[in-house]
Design a protein around this motif. Structure first.
Motif, short mmCIF file in Angstrom:
data_model
loop_
_atom_site.label_atom_id
_atom_site.label_comp_id
_atom_site.label_asym_id
_atom_site.label_seq_id
_atom_site.Cartn_x
_atom_site.Cartn_y
_atom_site.Cartn_z
N ALA A 61 0.83 -1.21 0.00
CA ALA A 61 0.00 0.00 0.00
C ALA A 61 0.87 1.26 0.00
CB ALA A 61 -0.94 -0.01 1.20
N TYR A 62 1.96 1.23 0.74
CA TYR A 62 2.91 2.36 0.76
C TYR A 62 3.49 2.60 -0.63
CZ TYR A 62 7.15 5.00 1.94
OH TYR A 62 8.15 5.93 1.99
N LEU A 63 3.95 1.53 -1.26
CA LEU A 63 4.53 1.65 -2.60
C LEU A 63 3.48 2.13 -3.60
CD1 LEU A 63 6.69 -1.59 -2.62
CD2 LEU A 63 7.51 0.77 -2.35
N THR A 64 2.25 1.65 -3.47
CA THR A 64 1.17 2.10 -4.35
C THR A 64 0.91 3.59 -4.16
OG1 THR A 64 0.17 -0.10 -4.32
CG2 THR A 64 -1.26 1.73 -4.95
N PHE A 65 0.95 4.06 -2.93
CA PHE A 65 0.77 5.49 -2.65
C PHE A 65 1.78 6.31 -3.45
CE2 PHE A 65 2.00 9.28 -0.24
CZ PHE A 65 0.77 9.92 -0.12
N GLU B 26 3.11 5.36 -6.20
CA GLU B 26 3.01 4.90 -7.58
C GLU B 26 4.25 4.11 -8.00
OE1 GLU B 26 2.11 8.43 -9.87
OE2 GLU B 26 0.21 8.72 -8.83
N THR B 27 4.63 3.17 -7.14
CA THR B 27 5.83 2.37 -7.35
C THR B 27 5.49 0.90 -7.21
OG1 THR B 27 7.22 4.11 -6.43
CG2 THR B 27 8.16 1.92 -6.46
N LYS B 28 6.13 0.09 -8.01
CA LYS B 28 6.04 -1.37 -7.89
C LYS B 28 7.46 -1.90 -7.79
CE LYS B 28 1.73 -2.10 -10.33
NZ LYS B 28 1.04 -2.82 -11.39
N LEU B 29 7.63 -2.91 -6.97
CA LEU B 29 8.94 -3.55 -6.83
C LEU B 29 8.79 -5.04 -7.12
CD1 LEU B 29 10.20 -1.89 -3.52
CD2 LEU B 29 10.90 -1.35 -5.86
N PRO B 30 9.83 -5.64 -7.67
CA PRO B 30 9.77 -7.09 -7.92
C PRO B 30 9.71 -7.88 -6.60
CG PRO B 30 11.73 -6.09 -8.94
CD PRO B 30 11.07 -5.04 -8.12
N GLU B 31 9.16 -9.06 -6.67
CA GLU B 31 9.06 -9.92 -5.49
C GLU B 31 10.43 -10.15 -4.84
OE1 GLU B 31 6.41 -11.03 -3.73
OE2 GLU B 31 5.27 -9.73 -5.09
N GLU B 32 11.49 -10.17 -5.66
CA GLU B 32 12.83 -10.37 -5.11
C GLU B 32 13.21 -9.25 -4.14
OE1 GLU B 32 12.35 -10.18 -8.58
OE2 GLU B 32 12.17 -12.34 -8.85
N VAL B 33 12.76 -8.03 -4.41
CA VAL B 33 13.06 -6.91 -3.53
C VAL B 33 12.28 -7.05 -2.23
CG1 VAL B 33 12.99 -4.40 -3.24
CG2 VAL B 33 13.71 -5.39 -5.43
N PHE C 54 4.23 4.65 6.93
CA PHE C 54 2.95 4.51 6.27
C PHE C 54 1.88 4.18 7.29
CE2 PHE C 54 -0.37 1.93 4.25
CZ PHE C 54 -0.77 2.80 3.24
N ALA C 55 0.72 4.83 7.13
CA ALA C 55 -0.49 4.49 7.90
C ALA C 55 -1.61 4.29 6.89
CB ALA C 55 -0.84 5.61 8.87
N ASP C 56 -2.43 3.28 7.15
CA ASP C 56 -3.60 3.05 6.29
C ASP C 56 -4.39 4.35 6.17
OD1 ASP C 56 -3.47 0.37 5.46
OD2 ASP C 56 -4.42 -0.36 7.31
#
Length: 160
Positions: A23-27, A29-36, A88-90
């Motif tokens: 949710a933090y990364l989505t805020f 606008e970022t996506k990280l690979p599962e490896e990260v 991050f907070a919901d």
């Protein structure tokens, strides 16, 4: 606000951590690979003075916030600094004290090892978070630069 508890990340927090981290990364606008995700989770539990650490905040028993922080050396002091890297907070609990509780937990933990300087950055458009930060911390006026996306300009007189 009552009902907020903060505890160091535990292996049993993995599902909540992953949900909040996503949710933090989505805020942002970022996506990280599962490896990260995997290496970050592993690092959070790796012993070492400079390895990242984290806290989870719960409100009435539900995980609603997280923070990552790390210590680093400085040429300006004999004592390490603490960089609060992620907070991050919901969205549905913002303004209820979750962010402040997480910041306070990092401050207290840093104090236990003698670290006095806890600092962080946020995006200038993150007005909700900035209201909290302006209340609990001093704005330094420094501007961040990075080389990750820097555009290299060549002068007209340079040869190629």
């Amino acid at each position: 606000m009552t009902g907020i508890t903060v505890h160091p990340l535990a292996q049993s927090d993995h599902a909540d951590w992953q949900r909040l981290w996503t949710a933090y990364l989505t805020f942002y606008e970022t996506k990280l690979p599962e490896e990260v995700y995997a290496v970050t989770w592993k690092r959070l539990f790796t012993a070492g003075e400079f390895e990242p650490k984290g806290f989870i905040a719960t409100l009435d028993g539900k995980a609603v916030g997280l923070t990552h922080y790390l210590y680093h050396r400085s040429c300006w002091s004999q004592i390490n600094n603490c960089y609060l890297q992620d907070l991050f907070a919901d969205p549905d609990v913002r303004g209820k004290g979750v962010g402040a509780a997480l910041i306070e937990a990092v401050k207290q933990e840093a104090g236990k090892v003698g670290v006095k300087n806890v600092y962080w950055m946020t995006h200038e458009t993150n007005t909700t978070a900035r209201k909290l930060y302006d209340h609990v911390a001093r704005r330094t006026g420094f501007i961040e630069y990075d080389l990750l996306k820097a555009v290299r300009c060549s002068s007209p007189s340079s040869s190629n």
